[in-house]
Scaffold this active site. Structure first.
Site, PDB file in Angstrom:
ATOM      1  N   ARG A 153       2.942  -2.900  -8.332  1.00 43.98           N
ATOM      2  CA  ARG A 153       2.958  -1.753  -7.407  1.00 43.98           C
ATOM      3  C   ARG A 153       4.326  -1.642  -6.720  1.00 43.98           C
ATOM      4  NH1 ARG A 153      -1.731  -1.459  -3.045  1.00 43.98           N
ATOM      5  NH2 ARG A 153      -0.491  -3.106  -2.084  1.00 43.98           N
ATOM      6  N   GLU A 163      -9.204   7.459   2.881  1.00 42.59           N
ATOM      7  CA  GLU A 163      -8.966   6.018   2.993  1.00 42.59           C
ATOM      8  C   GLU A 163      -8.660   5.703   4.447  1.00 42.59           C
ATOM      9  OE1 GLU A 163      -5.447   4.475   1.066  1.00 42.59           O
ATOM     10  OE2 GLU A 163      -4.214   6.183   1.646  1.00 42.59           O
ATOM     11  N   ARG A 222      25.898   8.004   7.562  1.00 43.22           N
ATOM     12  CA  ARG A 222      24.527   8.518   7.519  1.00 43.22           C
ATOM     13  C   ARG A 222      24.513   9.868   6.807  1.00 43.22           C
ATOM     14  NH1 ARG A 222      21.268  12.097  10.017  1.00 43.22           N
ATOM     15  NH2 ARG A 222      19.098  11.506  10.381  1.00 43.22           N
ATOM     16  N   HIS A 239      21.566  12.283   4.316  1.00 46.14           N
ATOM     17  CA  HIS A 239      20.228  12.271   3.727  1.00 46.14           C
ATOM     18  C   HIS A 239      20.258  11.909   2.247  1.00 46.14           C
ATOM     19  CE1 HIS A 239      19.228  14.205   7.462  1.00 46.14           C
ATOM     20  NE2 HIS A 239      17.947  14.262   7.141  1.00 46.14           N
ATOM     21  N   LYS A 265       4.114   3.042  -1.583  1.00 47.69           N
ATOM     22  CA  LYS A 265       3.923   2.208  -0.383  1.00 47.69           C
ATOM     23  C   LYS A 265       5.206   2.249   0.450  1.00 47.69           C
ATOM     24  CE  LYS A 265       1.537  -2.123   0.797  1.00 47.69           C
ATOM     25  NZ  LYS A 265       0.588  -1.614   1.765  1.00 47.69           N
TER      26      LYS A 265
HETATM   27  C1  LIG Z   1      -2.828   3.265   3.271  1.00 48.60           C
HETATM   28  C2  LIG Z   1      -3.367   2.028   2.644  1.00 48.60           C
HETATM   29  N1  LIG Z   1      -4.417   2.119   1.815  1.00 48.60           N
HETATM   30  C3  LIG Z   1      -4.965   1.030   1.238  1.00 48.60           C
HETATM   31  C4  LIG Z   1      -4.451  -0.237   1.485  1.00 48.60           C
HETATM   32  C5  LIG Z   1      -5.089  -1.439   0.834  1.00 48.60           C
HETATM   33  O1  LIG Z   1      -4.254  -1.936  -0.181  1.00 48.60           O
HETATM   34  P1  LIG Z   1      -4.376  -3.432  -0.710  1.00 48.60           P
HETATM   35  O2  LIG Z   1      -5.791  -3.645  -1.110  1.00 48.60           O
HETATM   36  O3  LIG Z   1      -3.449  -3.470  -1.875  1.00 48.60           O
HETATM   37  O4  LIG Z   1      -3.958  -4.331   0.408  1.00 48.60           O
HETATM   38  C6  LIG Z   1      -3.349  -0.384   2.329  1.00 48.60           C
HETATM   39  C7  LIG Z   1      -2.804  -1.702   2.592  1.00 48.60           C
HETATM   40  O5  LIG Z   1      -1.908  -1.888   3.356  1.00 48.60           O
HETATM   41  C8  LIG Z   1      -2.786   0.777   2.916  1.00 48.60           C
HETATM   42  O6  LIG Z   1      -1.735   0.688   3.737  1.00 48.60           O
END
Ligand SMILES: Cc1ncc(COP(=O)(O)O)c(C=O)c1O
Length: 285
Positions: free
Chosen positions: A51, A180, A100, A102, A148
């Site tokens: 990931r 979520e 700086r 963008h 992420k």
């Molecule tokens: C927005 C979000 N969704 C889901 C998760 C869960 O991910 P994982 O199971 O890989 O920790 C996280 C973990 O930090 C997150 O930040």
């Protein structure tokens, strides 16, 4: 304090200093990963590193370390940590150009890399026995929640709203769909099906979510539907839980002011959390 890995060196945390022009600091231009180890054994490290690679690719940052180098860094952090249950934090930003701007620096500058360790605290006995409360909030995030990114302001604000309401997590709702948590994925038992949002740009593909989904499919007796959970159907759920690497399967027995089902921990969470604990105890790389 345990040393951290910072730009190729091992230093005391207070010596890991970034430039005021670091793009992570200026723009939130970077990504991160959190990898757990239980009893000093990594859990899901390959999936987490996959990931991380994907997050970096999506924002055009070259991966600063090879897979073997990442694993060396992570293993050292785990073995040096005073706690046996460890959360490894990794952050990579686009580095610190002189000016700086963008647009990406051209030519690129070296990324800034940090990896550190902290203890994971197990879920409290109170939560394991009675569950916890979540609140629902509007999802204010961007359109690429599958990356992420260290841009976490909407997640932070949502989690703070949860804390202020005496809750442990905030459930993000976008266009009538409960997606979520602020830092977790959402599962709900509705009409005897186990539902979780499908992968896509509006959620992070949680490693715990994916692992649990595979486990449930392998077991074969709980129907798992990767399909959107309409906000109003959430209140018909007999059970709700939220998953993440550091909180496992977090049972939710109250949403806003409504009890979930009977308001007590349910049989699906009990069964799956036991099975997941067993899975974590199996040896893996
Ligand atoms: C927005 C979000 N969704 C889901 C998760 C869960 O991910 P994982 O199971 O890989 O920790 C996280 C973990 O930090 C997150 O930040």
């Amino acid at each position: 304090m345990q040393a951290v890995y910072f730009n190729g060196r091992w230093v005391a945390p207070e010596q890991a200093r970034i430039s005021a022009f670091d793009r992570g600091f200026l723009f939130g231009d970077g990504v991160y990963e959190v990898i757990p180890a239980f009893k000093r054994r990594l859990f899901g490290a390959e999936a987490h590193l996959n990931r991380l690679t994907r997050s970096l690719e999506q924002i055009d940052i070259q991966d600063p370390l090879t897979r073997v180098q990442w694993l060396d860094v992570i293993n050292r952090l785990v073995s040096d940590c005073p706690s046996v249950d460890v959360s490894i934090y990794i952050q990579v930003t686009r580095g610190a150009p002189a000016k700086r701007d963008h647009a990406y620096p051209d030519p690129p500058v070296p990324p800034t890399v940090l990896a550190s360790a902290s203890a994971i605290s197990p879920l409290s006995a109170k939560i394991r026995t009675h569950g916890a409360k979540a609140i629902t909030v509007p999802d204010l995030r961007w359109g690429r929640c599958d990356i992420k990114s260290v841009n976490l302001l909407p997640n932070i604000m949502a989690r703070q709203q949860a804390v202020a309401a005496g809750a442990v997590e905030a459930i993000m709702v976008r266009e009538g769909i409960a997606l979520e948590g602020a830092a977790s994925n959402l599962f709900a038992v509705i009409d005897d099906d186990l539902l979780t949002a499908p992968l896509g740009p509006h959620i992070l593909g949680g490693v715990t979510r994916n692992r649990l989904a595979d486990m449930v499919k392998d077991q074969g007796h709980i129907p798992l539907l990767e399909s959107p959970i309409p906000f109003d159907r959430l209140f018909d759920a007999t059970e709700v839980f939220m998953t993440s690497s550091t909180r496992d399967l977090l049972p939710i027995t109250r949403i806003n002011e409504h009890p979930v089902g009977t308001g007590r921990i349910g049989p699906v969470w009990t069964e799956l959390s036991q099975a997941f604990t067993k899975l974590k105890q199996q040896r893996e790389t």
